[in-house]
Motif scaffolding. Structure first.
Motif, PDB file in Angstrom:
ATOM      1  N   VAL A  37       1.131  -1.078   0.026  1.00 16.52           N
ATOM      2  CA  VAL A  37      -0.527  -0.198   0.039  1.00 16.52           C
ATOM      3  C   VAL A  37       0.472   1.116   0.015  1.00 16.52           C
ATOM      4  O   VAL A  37       0.841   2.357  -0.727  1.00 16.52           O
ATOM      5  N   SER A  38       2.518   1.267   1.113  1.00 18.77           N
ATOM      6  CA  SER A  38       2.539   2.239   1.224  1.00 18.77           C
ATOM      7  C   SER A  38       3.731   2.878  -0.359  1.00 18.77           C
ATOM      8  O   SER A  38       3.409   4.141  -0.718  1.00 18.77           O
ATOM      9  N   ASP A  39       3.957   1.590  -0.728  1.00 21.81           N
ATOM     10  CA  ASP A  39       4.882   1.609  -1.896  1.00 21.81           C
ATOM     11  C   ASP A  39       4.162   2.130  -3.334  1.00 21.81           C
ATOM     12  O   ASP A  39       4.560   3.359  -3.888  1.00 21.81           O
ATOM     13  N   TYR A  40       2.482   1.438  -3.380  1.00 16.80           N
ATOM     14  CA  TYR A  40       1.124   1.770  -4.404  1.00 16.80           C
ATOM     15  C   TYR A  40       1.125   3.393  -4.499  1.00 16.80           C
ATOM     16  O   TYR A  40       1.694   4.057  -5.161  1.00 16.80           O
ATOM     17  N   ILE A  41       0.581   3.895  -3.182  1.00 17.95           N
ATOM     18  CA  ILE A  41       0.741   5.784  -2.506  1.00 17.95           C
ATOM     19  C   ILE A  41       1.719   6.883  -3.410  1.00 17.95           C
ATOM     20  O   ILE A  41       2.259   7.502  -3.887  1.00 17.95           O
ATOM     21  N   LEU A  42       3.168   5.761  -2.911  1.00 19.29           N
ATOM     22  CA  LEU A  42       4.222   6.521  -3.176  1.00 19.29           C
ATOM     23  C   LEU A  42       5.050   6.873  -4.718  1.00 19.29           C
ATOM     24  O   LEU A  42       4.987   7.793  -5.634  1.00 19.29           O
ATOM     25  N   THR A  43       4.548   5.752  -5.225  1.00 16.99           N
ATOM     26  CA  THR A  43       4.561   5.622  -6.963  1.00 16.99           C
ATOM     27  C   THR A  43       3.255   6.580  -7.986  1.00 16.99           C
ATOM     28  O   THR A  43       3.561   6.997  -8.550  1.00 16.99           O
ATOM     29  N   TYR A  44       1.843   6.356  -7.499  1.00 14.42           N
ATOM     30  CA  TYR A  44       0.968   7.070  -7.753  1.00 14.42           C
ATOM     31  C   TYR A  44       1.188   8.409  -7.555  1.00 14.42           C
ATOM     32  O   TYR A  44       0.521   8.829  -8.530  1.00 14.42           O
ATOM     33  N   ASN A  45       1.936   8.592  -6.708  1.00 10.60           N
ATOM     34  CA  ASN A  45       1.836  10.061  -5.979  1.00 10.60           C
ATOM     35  C   ASN A  45       3.175  10.806  -7.122  1.00 10.60           C
ATOM     36  O   ASN A  45       3.237  12.508  -6.537  1.00 10.60           O
ATOM     37  N   LYS A  46       4.099  10.122  -7.480  1.00 15.47           N
ATOM     38  CA  LYS A  46       4.804  11.068  -7.430  1.00 15.47           C
ATOM     39  C   LYS A  46       5.570  11.747  -8.971  1.00 15.47           C
ATOM     40  O   LYS A  46       7.092  12.743  -8.896  1.00 15.47           O
ATOM     41  N   ASP A  47       4.387  11.695  -9.230  1.00 14.34           N
ATOM     42  CA  ASP A  47       4.787  13.081 -10.846  1.00 14.34           C
ATOM     43  C   ASP A  47       3.699  13.789 -10.145  1.00 14.34           C
ATOM     44  O   ASP A  47       3.738  14.679 -11.241  1.00 14.34           O
ATOM     45  N   LEU A  48       3.385  14.710  -8.828  1.00 13.42           N
ATOM     46  CA  LEU A  48       2.784  15.472  -8.278  1.00 13.42           C
ATOM     47  C   LEU A  48       3.256  16.421  -8.692  1.00 13.42           C
ATOM     48  O   LEU A  48       3.004  17.229  -9.424  1.00 13.42           O
ATOM     49  N   SER A  49       4.409  16.717  -8.974  1.00 17.61           N
ATOM     50  CA  SER A  49       5.465  18.095  -8.701  1.00 17.61           C
ATOM     51  C   SER A  49       6.565  17.664  -9.700  1.00 17.61           C
ATOM     52  O   SER A  49       7.295  16.389  -9.702  1.00 17.61           O
ATOM     53  N   GLU A  50       7.218  18.246  -9.748  1.00 18.51           N
ATOM     54  CA  GLU A  50       8.451  18.099 -11.484  1.00 18.51           C
ATOM     55  C   GLU A  50       9.507  18.079  -9.871  1.00 18.51           C
ATOM     56  O   GLU A  50       9.269  19.303  -9.040  1.00 18.51           O
ATOM     57  N   CYS A  99      -9.352   3.751  -2.001  1.00 14.40           N
ATOM     58  CA  CYS A  99      -9.346   2.272  -1.246  1.00 14.40           C
ATOM     59  C   CYS A  99      -8.391   1.564  -1.424  1.00 14.40           C
ATOM     60  O   CYS A  99      -8.676   1.930  -3.392  1.00 14.40           O
ATOM     61  N   VAL A 100      -7.630   0.669  -1.353  1.00 11.37           N
ATOM     62  CA  VAL A 100      -6.660  -0.208  -1.879  1.00 11.37           C
ATOM     63  C   VAL A 100      -7.336  -1.248  -2.567  1.00 11.37           C
ATOM     64  O   VAL A 100      -7.249  -2.349  -1.689  1.00 11.37           O
ATOM     65  N   LYS A 101      -7.338  -2.013  -3.564  1.00 14.96           N
ATOM     66  CA  LYS A 101      -7.455  -3.046  -3.700  1.00 14.96           C
ATOM     67  C   LYS A 101      -6.224  -3.808  -4.177  1.00 14.96           C
ATOM     68  O   LYS A 101      -5.428  -3.480  -5.061  1.00 14.96           O
ATOM     69  N   LEU A 102      -6.159  -5.087  -3.509  1.00  8.63           N
ATOM     70  CA  LEU A 102      -5.410  -5.566  -3.341  1.00  8.63           C
ATOM     71  C   LEU A 102      -5.430  -7.401  -3.924  1.00  8.63           C
ATOM     72  O   LEU A 102      -6.672  -7.468  -4.184  1.00  8.63           O
ATOM     73  N   LYS A 103      -4.756  -7.971  -4.583  1.00 13.86           N
ATOM     74  CA  LYS A 103      -4.356  -9.071  -5.039  1.00 13.86           C
ATOM     75  C   LYS A 103      -3.075 -10.038  -4.451  1.00 13.86           C
ATOM     76  O   LYS A 103      -2.518 -10.028  -5.047  1.00 13.86           O
ATOM     77  N   LYS A 104      -3.723 -11.429  -3.913  1.00 10.97           N
ATOM     78  CA  LYS A 104      -2.635 -11.737  -3.863  1.00 10.97           C
ATOM     79  C   LYS A 104      -2.192 -12.990  -4.186  1.00 10.97           C
ATOM     80  O   LYS A 104      -3.040 -13.325  -5.337  1.00 10.97           O
ATOM     81  N   VAL A 105      -0.730 -12.847  -5.448  1.00 16.15           N
ATOM     82  CA  VAL A 105      -0.139 -13.504  -6.215  1.00 16.15           C
ATOM     83  C   VAL A 105       1.063 -14.230  -5.388  1.00 16.15           C
ATOM     84  O   VAL A 105       1.738 -13.504  -5.154  1.00 16.15           O
ATOM     85  N   ASP A 106       1.171 -15.201  -5.802  1.00 14.17           N
ATOM     86  CA  ASP A 106       1.850 -16.195  -4.752  1.00 14.17           C
ATOM     87  C   ASP A 106       2.317 -15.708  -3.318  1.00 14.17           C
ATOM     88  O   ASP A 106       1.301 -15.786  -2.489  1.00 14.17           O
ATOM     89  N   ASP A 107       3.169 -15.549  -3.337  1.00 12.40           N
ATOM     90  CA  ASP A 107       3.621 -14.509  -1.480  1.00 12.40           C
ATOM     91  C   ASP A 107       2.915 -13.732  -1.386  1.00 12.40           C
ATOM     92  O   ASP A 107       3.584 -12.736  -0.183  1.00 12.40           O
ATOM     93  N   ASN A 108       2.912 -12.259  -2.355  1.00 12.87           N
ATOM     94  CA  ASN A 108       3.024 -11.697  -2.299  1.00 12.87           C
ATOM     95  C   ASN A 108       1.590 -11.060  -2.735  1.00 12.87           C
ATOM     96  O   ASN A 108       0.749 -11.753  -2.812  1.00 12.87           O
ATOM     97  N   TYR A 109       1.069  -9.428  -2.552  1.00 14.18           N
ATOM     98  CA  TYR A 109       0.273  -9.327  -3.169  1.00 14.18           C
ATOM     99  C   TYR A 109       0.666  -7.760  -4.141  1.00 14.18           C
ATOM    100  O   TYR A 109       1.651  -7.081  -4.284  1.00 14.18           O
ATOM    101  N   LYS A 110      -0.511  -7.942  -5.303  1.00 16.54           N
ATOM    102  CA  LYS A 110      -0.440  -6.483  -6.032  1.00 16.54           C
ATOM    103  C   LYS A 110      -1.772  -5.543  -5.785  1.00 16.54           C
ATOM    104  O   LYS A 110      -2.633  -6.632  -6.023  1.00 16.54           O
ATOM    105  N   VAL A 111      -1.317  -4.828  -6.185  1.00 19.08           N
ATOM    106  CA  VAL A 111      -2.596  -3.703  -6.582  1.00 19.08           C
ATOM    107  C   VAL A 111      -3.405  -4.163  -7.830  1.00 19.08           C
ATOM    108  O   VAL A 111      -2.609  -3.330  -8.615  1.00 19.08           O
ATOM    109  N   VAL A 112      -4.940  -3.847  -7.412  1.00 13.62           N
ATOM    110  CA  VAL A 112      -5.277  -4.299  -8.673  1.00 13.62           C
ATOM    111  C   VAL A 112      -6.479  -3.253  -8.844  1.00 13.62           C
ATOM    112  O   VAL A 112      -6.752  -3.525 -10.470  1.00 13.62           O
ATOM    113  N   GLY A 113      -6.843  -1.987  -7.356  1.00 14.68           N
ATOM    114  CA  GLY A 113      -7.288  -1.333  -7.699  1.00 14.68           C
ATOM    115  C   GLY A 113      -7.404  -0.251  -6.899  1.00 14.68           C
ATOM    116  O   GLY A 113      -6.550  -0.505  -5.507  1.00 14.68           O
ATOM    117  N   PHE A 114      -7.359   1.112  -7.400  1.00 14.99           N
ATOM    118  CA  PHE A 114      -6.877   1.738  -6.410  1.00 14.99           C
ATOM    119  C   PHE A 114      -7.744   3.366  -6.452  1.00 14.99           C
ATOM    120  O   PHE A 114      -8.225   3.460  -8.035  1.00 14.99           O
TER     121      PHE A 114
END
Length: 166
Positions: A37-50, A99-114
């Protein structure tokens, strides 16, 4: 004939109620889910400012529910800020209910919706649509949200201080 109409009405109402009450099964958010979740939020917002040097986020999870399709919905409030090393205050940032939607893939989670709550006059309605009732009530309580924002800001301030010491 009356029995058939009654039975048909009962079945339709039952299906409607079952569909509307599918809140999902409560789930405990693990450290690995929290990291995704943290990593996704950072990636999602990374282009907010230059041209920022560092970005930070802190969040409060209200809860999570596992739906019948195996997707885990995580309901949260996050604070995000970007910094340049040569400036004392943040360059940009914001706070959002999401709301962050996660799906378990093998032993990890992947964001599939936000999805973020809408702002302004549509905010409360969008939160009530996205969040289960008990989380929506917490999330729309302005006093609760102000207290959470203070806690999240302190977390980010600690991260920023540590970063500036490097």
């Amino acid at each position: 004939m009356k029995k058939k109409k009654w039975l048909l009405s009962f079945l339709i109402i039952s299906l409607f109620v079952a569909g509307c009450t599918d809140q999902g099964e409560p789930v405990k958010v693990t450290k690995s889910m929290n990291r995704v979740v943290s990593d996704y939020i950072l990636t999602y917002n990374k282009d907010l400012s230059e041209q920022v040097d560092q970005q930070f986020e802190a969040h409060k999870i209200y809860g999570a529910r596992k739906k019948d399709n195996g997707i885990i919905e995580v309901y949260l409030y996050y604070l995000y800020e970007e910094f340049k090393r040569d400036k004392e205050t943040e360059v940009d940032g914001g706070s959002v209910l999401a709301c962050v939607k996660l799906k378990k893939v093998d032993d990890n989670y992947k964001v599939v919706g936000f999805k973020e709550a809408e702002d302004g006059s549509k905010s409360t309605d969008s939160i009530k649509e996205m969040f289960p009732k008990e989380y929506a009530e917490q999330a729309t309580d302005i006093n609760n949200q102000q207290a959470i924002t203070k806690v999240l800001q302190k977390r980010i301030d600690k991260q920023v201080a540590k970063w500036r010491e490097q």
